[in-house]
Motif scaffolding. Sequence first.
Motif, PDB file in Angstrom:
ATOM      1  N   LEU A 198       0.833  -1.203   0.000  1.00  0.00           N
ATOM      2  CA  LEU A 198       0.000   0.000   0.000  1.00  0.00           C
ATOM      3  C   LEU A 198       0.872   1.260   0.000  1.00  0.00           C
ATOM      4  N   LEU A 199       1.988   1.184   0.700  1.00  0.00           N
ATOM      5  CA  LEU A 199       2.890   2.331   0.742  1.00  0.00           C
ATOM      6  C   LEU A 199       3.522   2.593  -0.624  1.00  0.00           C
ATOM      7  N   LEU A 200       3.889   1.519  -1.323  1.00  0.00           N
ATOM      8  CA  LEU A 200       4.626   1.658  -2.572  1.00  0.00           C
ATOM      9  C   LEU A 200       3.751   1.758  -3.815  1.00  0.00           C
ATOM     10  N   GLU A 212       4.803   3.062  12.797  1.00  0.00           N
ATOM     11  CA  GLU A 212       5.756   1.953  12.706  1.00  0.00           C
ATOM     12  C   GLU A 212       6.071   1.578  11.262  1.00  0.00           C
ATOM     13  N   VAL A 213       5.076   1.751  10.371  1.00  0.00           N
ATOM     14  CA  VAL A 213       5.280   1.418   8.963  1.00  0.00           C
ATOM     15  C   VAL A 213       6.339   2.338   8.359  1.00  0.00           C
ATOM     16  N   PHE A 214       6.259   3.628   8.666  1.00  0.00           N
ATOM     17  CA  PHE A 214       7.245   4.571   8.138  1.00  0.00           C
ATOM     18  C   PHE A 214       8.624   4.321   8.719  1.00  0.00           C
ATOM     19  N   GLN A 215       8.664   3.969  10.014  1.00  0.00           N
ATOM     20  CA  GLN A 215       9.949   3.701  10.655  1.00  0.00           C
ATOM     21  C   GLN A 215      10.648   2.512  10.004  1.00  0.00           C
ATOM     22  N   GLU A 216       9.879   1.455   9.755  1.00  0.00           N
ATOM     23  CA  GLU A 216      10.465   0.266   9.140  1.00  0.00           C
ATOM     24  C   GLU A 216      10.852   0.547   7.692  1.00  0.00           C
ATOM     25  N   ALA A 217      10.009   1.296   6.978  1.00  0.00           N
ATOM     26  CA  ALA A 217      10.313   1.628   5.587  1.00  0.00           C
ATOM     27  C   ALA A 217      11.602   2.439   5.507  1.00  0.00           C
ATOM     28  N   GLU A 218      11.765   3.383   6.423  1.00  0.00           N
ATOM     29  CA  GLU A 218      12.976   4.195   6.437  1.00  0.00           C
ATOM     30  C   GLU A 218      14.202   3.340   6.724  1.00  0.00           C
ATOM     31  N   ALA A 219      14.053   2.395   7.664  1.00  0.00           N
ATOM     32  CA  ALA A 219      15.167   1.511   8.007  1.00  0.00           C
ATOM     33  C   ALA A 219      15.565   0.628   6.827  1.00  0.00           C
ATOM     34  N   LEU A 220      14.587   0.264   5.995  1.00  0.00           N
ATOM     35  CA  LEU A 220      14.858  -0.603   4.846  1.00  0.00           C
ATOM     36  C   LEU A 220      15.202   0.186   3.583  1.00  0.00           C
ATOM     37  N   ILE A 222      13.296   2.432   1.769  1.00  0.00           N
ATOM     38  CA  ILE A 222      12.274   2.536   0.720  1.00  0.00           C
ATOM     39  C   ILE A 222      11.387   3.745   0.976  1.00  0.00           C
ATOM     40  N   MET A 223      10.782   4.212  -0.085  1.00  0.00           N
ATOM     41  CA  MET A 223       9.952   5.411  -0.003  1.00  0.00           C
ATOM     42  C   MET A 223       8.905   5.360  -1.104  1.00  0.00           C
ATOM     43  N   ARG A 224       7.745   5.937  -0.860  1.00  0.00           N
ATOM     44  CA  ARG A 224       6.734   6.027  -1.916  1.00  0.00           C
ATOM     45  C   ARG A 224       7.204   7.006  -2.978  1.00  0.00           C
ATOM     46  N   GLY A 225       7.156   6.547  -4.235  1.00  0.00           N
ATOM     47  CA  GLY A 225       7.512   7.415  -5.347  1.00  0.00           C
ATOM     48  C   GLY A 225       6.291   8.117  -5.898  1.00  0.00           C
TER      49      GLY A 225
END
Length: 266
Positions: A198-200, A212-220, A222-225
């Motif tokens: 959903l984020l991507l 928590e979703v943003f925190q994990e995404a940042e750690a991995l 990735i970002m929504r384009g």
Amino acid sequence: MAACVACKQPLVLELEPDEDEDIEMGGGSSSGKAPATVETVPDDVQLSCGCHFHWDCLLEAYQITQCPNCGKDLATTSSNGTQQLLCNLHNEGGFQENLDILPLLGEETYLKAYPEERKCRAFLEFCREGDVKAVIGLLQDDEEEDEEDEDDMQEGEQLGRKIGPDELLRYQDPIGDMQSGLHAAVQAGSREVAWLLLLLASDLDLLQFPPEVFQEAEALGIMRGITEGKTDIRSLRDADGKSAEDLAKDIGGVWVGWPGTGRLSI
């Protein structure tokens, strides 16, 4: 012992020796110790006509529902009226009698014609398993491959069709009920993968996402384009016309509270 009718070799598969074991045994060194012993496992597909094949040899020679060796039509009809191709399969997992391998053969035939979709099907499998890191790794690999292809392409040279990250995220399985990665994640109860997709690949309001979703995404990393002009993954429907939200309603469980919020359907 019967041999494969295609390659005439024993119906076994040699396993690659473990490198650590080989080192401990002295393989490739001057210690004088013998390298690790090559292990074998059964690899025998016995068709109803009596012909035996290695699995890979059968795939190479497969001709719809005829035996590639003797030409006998192997198709039978199941109790529910569908076509099947029964065999006795003996491999590393044990012995299975009267196993219908027609779906597997059909899948492999399709992937021979469209080899680029192997990665797509691996993507769906990772979604089902809830393996977020593997999903991201596959998407990042696609980006790297696209860059390498551009660097390596020579004038007049044509490379096979590549499926980029955007298409991979929105892939629908043509031989698997047209399920998308979001359908697969919902069916498997994998909320973490669902949030990632959903984020991507959706236009879901970012306020809907837990911190928590943003925190994990940042750690991995990735970002929504940019999503403008791209298909929102929530709009995809399977072969039965169901959205991911429709599946969530049927399944319940971890998805209680999701239907009606716009998270899985638009």
